[in-house]
Design an enzyme around this catalytic site. Structure first.
Site: not given
Length: 316
Positions: A194, A174
């Site tokens: 990340r 997301h």
């Protein structure tokens, strides 16, 4: 023990911590943000270094961590010595990194701390604003997609508007896009892997670090539906369950006068644009627009007075 609704003053993440942030938290929500690049207003937080503080009553100036030894289970409704949830408002001048969070099992075994599931309620969005909500690898492994440079084209993007709700369980790829202001309820964890940062370079001339191997270990492919719920008529208004997670529930209340709230669980009540008032025993506390109060699990009957929508997140 004199438990009462705790009106909170937020902590902020800003500057280098949130290079994607802007100034809408101050302009739209009246937050006393420290600079023009402020991405997060941590409304209810016990994270070390980012603790929100009580601004009303006997314990004004105290943090939630300060109250653990005093209120314990009366505050959280839990036996564990820790604060389970984190609530914040976000402003995205630029897109956030494409990221994923681990579940409790992976996080505890690899990081020694809980994982993170979360949910977003969109408060405001620029025309055409989008977010990343899932990934479609078309049957291939995510590693292959990364190795072949096809990550960006595989991301599932969706346009957003005020009032949209998104549930992001652990493992969901997301990213909030630019021009979005949202309410986020999550487990009280800072674990983020990340996967991609759009090639951004920081002020130090270096890209922010990625966490490819960890992200590959916890990411799930697929697309989730947007969250909706059926309104439930109650004396004084309506309540809609928007998200139900093993760690939290998110409700929207539409108030028309006065409504008595259920008790027995810790709740975070966030006033939206019209504000509202909390009433309990012989007391009354006004919540200004976009203020949040923590309602302790042991609080006796409490009512809300006003008109319009407010949001409540509860600890499960």
């Amino acid at each position: 023990m004199n438990v009462y609704p705790l009106v909170m003053a937020p902590s902020f993440r800003h500057g280098p911590e949130t290079p994607w942030g802007g100034h809408a938290l101050k302009e739209l929500f009246g937050k006393n943000s420290p600079d023009e690049i402020t991405g997060e207003s941590l409304e209810v937080s016990a994270l070390p270094g980012h603790e929100s503080r009580v601004v009303n009553g006997e314990y004004a100036g105290k943090t939630l961590r300060d109250l653990f030894p005093l209120w314990g289970k009366c505050l959280t409704g839990r036996e564990e010595n820790g604060f389970p949830l984190l609530l914040k408002l976000l402003d995205t001048r630029q897109p956030l990194s494409v990221q994923v969070h681990p579940d409790d099992s992976y996080a505890l075994s690899h990081e020694g701390k809980p994982g993170k599931s979360e949910a977003w309620y969109i408060l405001d969005a620029a025309p055409g604003a989008q977010l990343v909500y899932g990934i479609d690898t078309h049957g291939q492994s995510l590693r292959s997609v990364l190795d072949e440079g096809r990550l960006e084209s595989s991301l599932c993007r969706t346009e957003v508007h005020a009032g949209d709700v998104f549930y992001i369980p652990a493992g969901t790829v997301h990213a909030l896009g630019s021009g979005i202001r949202c309410y986020e309820i999550q487990q009280a964890s800072d674990l983020t892997y990340r996967l991609w940062d759009w090639g951004r370079i920081g002020k130090d001339g270096k890209p922010r670090p990625l966490h490819i191997e960890q992200a590959l270990s916890v990411s799930r492919s697929g697309v989730l539906p947007r969250q909706t719920g059926e309104p439930e008529e109650l004396p004084g208004g309506r309540r809609t369950l928007l998200v139900s997670d093993p760690h939290f529930q998110l409700y929207a209340y539409d108030l028309d006068g006065r409504m008595t709230l259920p008790t027995g669980k810790m709740q975070f009540l966030t006033a939206t644009a019209k504000g509202c008032a909390l009433c309990w025993e012989n007391h009354r506390e006004t919540l200004l627009p976009w203020q949040t109060a923590v309602l302790p699990a042991a609080l006796p009957d409490v009512s809300v007075e006003g008109f319009g929508r407010f949001l409540i997140s509860t600890a499960v």
